[in-house]
Design an enzyme around this catalytic site. Sequence first.
Site, PDB file in Angstrom:
ATOM      1  N   HIS A 144      -1.938  73.127   9.395  1.00 45.56           N
ATOM      2  CA  HIS A 144      -2.893  73.367   8.304  1.00 45.56           C
ATOM      3  C   HIS A 144      -3.253  74.852   8.352  1.00 45.56           C
ATOM      4  O   HIS A 144      -3.262  75.459   9.431  1.00 45.56           O
ATOM      5  CB  HIS A 144      -4.130  72.494   8.555  1.00 45.56           C
ATOM      6  CG  HIS A 144      -5.160  72.526   7.472  1.00 45.56           C
ATOM      7  ND1 HIS A 144      -6.072  73.549   7.339  1.00 45.56           N
ATOM      8  CD2 HIS A 144      -5.444  71.649   6.476  1.00 45.56           C
ATOM      9  CE1 HIS A 144      -6.860  73.295   6.313  1.00 45.56           C
ATOM     10  NE2 HIS A 144      -6.503  72.156   5.771  1.00 45.56           N
ATOM     11  N   ASP A 221      -5.447  71.027  17.367  1.00 45.36           N
ATOM     12  CA  ASP A 221      -6.191  70.762  16.134  1.00 45.36           C
ATOM     13  C   ASP A 221      -6.200  69.245  15.948  1.00 45.36           C
ATOM     14  O   ASP A 221      -5.201  68.648  15.563  1.00 45.36           O
ATOM     15  CB  ASP A 221      -5.485  71.474  14.966  1.00 45.36           C
ATOM     16  CG  ASP A 221      -6.101  71.115  13.611  1.00 45.36           C
ATOM     17  OD1 ASP A 221      -6.960  70.214  13.550  1.00 45.36           O
ATOM     18  OD2 ASP A 221      -5.702  71.742  12.607  1.00 45.36           O
ATOM     19  N   LYS A 247     -14.468  64.121   8.458  1.00 41.75           N
ATOM     20  CA  LYS A 247     -13.253  63.295   8.457  1.00 41.75           C
ATOM     21  C   LYS A 247     -13.404  62.118   9.419  1.00 41.75           C
ATOM     22  O   LYS A 247     -12.527  61.265   9.511  1.00 41.75           O
ATOM     23  CB  LYS A 247     -12.044  64.150   8.871  1.00 41.75           C
ATOM     24  CG  LYS A 247     -11.682  65.252   7.868  1.00 41.75           C
ATOM     25  CD  LYS A 247     -10.418  65.957   8.320  1.00 41.75           C
ATOM     26  CE  LYS A 247     -10.236  67.332   7.725  1.00 41.75           C
ATOM     27  NZ  LYS A 247      -9.771  67.325   6.339  1.00 41.75           N
ATOM     28  N   CYS A 385      -3.166  72.516   1.824  1.00 45.00           N
ATOM     29  CA  CYS A 385      -3.488  73.655   2.698  1.00 45.00           C
ATOM     30  C   CYS A 385      -2.428  73.817   3.789  1.00 45.00           C
ATOM     31  O   CYS A 385      -2.753  74.124   4.944  1.00 45.00           O
ATOM     32  CB  CYS A 385      -4.875  73.528   3.313  1.00 45.00           C
ATOM     33  SG  CYS A 385      -6.170  73.481   2.097  1.00 45.00           S
TER      34      CYS A 385
END
Length: 427
Positions: A144, A221, A247, A385
Amino acid sequence: MAQPVLDDISSSPVQSVVSPLTDAEALRLRADFPVLRQQVHGKPLVYLDNAATTQKPQVVIDRITNYYAHENGTVRRGVYKLSEQSTRDFDATRVKVAKMLNAASPSEIIFTRGTTEAINLVAATYGRTFIQAGDEILISGMEHHANLVPWQQLCLEKGATLQVVPITDAGELDMAELDRLLTSKVKFVAIGHVSNALGTVNPIKTIIEKAHALNIPVLVDGAQSAPHMAVDLQALDCDFFAFSGHKLYGPTGVGVLYGKMKHLEAMPPYQFGGDMIHSVSFEKTTFAKPPAKFEAGTPAIAEVIALGTAVDYLTAIGLDRIGAYENELLAYATARMLEIPEVRLIGTAPEKAGILSFVLQGAHPHDIGTILDREGIALRAGHHCAQPIMQRFGLPATARASFSFYNTRDDIDALVQAVKVVVKLFN
Ligand code: 7TS
C-alpha cells in the site's frame, strides 16, 4: 459490556483445529451492526468494502456515546475522578491490544492516528536516525502507498536506495528475488502482512527470519491482517507492527504502532510537546519513556477507549475463528465468481485472506462499482492506493470485494448476481 453470542463449541472433537464461525453465528453477529440494517437504492445494503474500513458494532458506538455523555476528562493530567477514570480506561486499551497481539509489554504499544501515521513515525524516527547514504531499504511490489512512499522519501532524503521484491503473476512475492535482494546492504525491511489489493498473505515469518539472520529489522504493515487473523508478535518476532483501529471494527482516528522496546528506547521522539517529556527548561528537555515519548499532545481518548471495546468484542469471538470463516467465504466467492467466464481474478495466490479483486472483460471497474451500488452492493473500484500493483498487472484499476465475519453467502450470491447484470449490460 454485552458480548457477542456464540454457539458452544467446547464439545468439538478436535480442539486444536480452529472451527470457523457457523453461518448462524455470523448472522447473529451481523445483527450487532446497525449500519447494515439499511437499504440502499431500495435494496438491502451488502457491504463488501471491509478492507477500506469495517462497520462498528453497537457496543463500540455505545462506548463512544457513553464516554462523551458521562466520562469525558483528559488523560494523564487531572487529579479528579473523570480524568483518573479516563486515564485508566485509556491505558486499559494498551493492555488489551498487547494481549490481542501477544506483545511482550503494553509499553511497546503506541497509539497513532492509524497505520499511515505509525509507518511515518518509524520512517521519521528510526529511519532518519539509522539509515545512511548508500544503505538499502527493502519493500515489496505489493505495498500500500502507506508502506511505500515514506520509505521512498526517506531514501531520497538520505541518499539510500529503495529495493523492491517483485511479485509473480499469481500475486505472490518472488522469494528467489527476495533472497537475491536481501544482502547486508539492506538496513531495513518493510513488508505488508496481507495485500489490500490482492489478498495475498505473505510468508512474513520466513522473511523476518531471513532478515534477522543478517541483523536487519523488519516492520510489518498489519492493516489487513490484524482484523482478520490471530497475530502473535512474539512468535513472529517482528521489530515493528502497525494497524488501524477503523479497520478493526473500532473508531477512525486511532491506530497502533508496536515496536520492540530496544528500538523504541533508541529512537528519538516523533513530535514534541505535552505528555512526551520528563522535564523541560529553556536550556534542555528530557523525554519520557516509551510509549509516552511517542504520544505528544492530547490523544484521541474516546477513540482509544472504544478501540479497547472493539478488541474485547473481537477477542470474545476469536480472531482465529473469524479468519477461518472469512477464508470459507473467500473460497465460496472465488468459486462462484469463476462461474462467470468474463471475470478475471487479480491475485490468485494459494495463501489469501478475504479479499477478491477482479476485472470484467469490456467493463471498467468504476462502471462495475457504480452499477453494483444501484444493487445495494458497496465495493471498491480503483487502484486501492497500490498503483505499482496495477502497473504490474497492466490494469488501470480493479473492482474489489473484501469480506468480514458479518458477511454471508447470501451477500456473495448478491454480488455474483449483480456482476452477471454488468456482464449482460457490457457484452
Ligand atoms: N496498509 C494497508 C495494507 C492498507 O490496506 C491500508 C489502507 C493502509 C496501510 C493505510 O491505512 P490507514 O488506516 O492509515 O489509511 N487500505 C485501504 C484500502 O484498501 N482501501 O481504503 C484504504
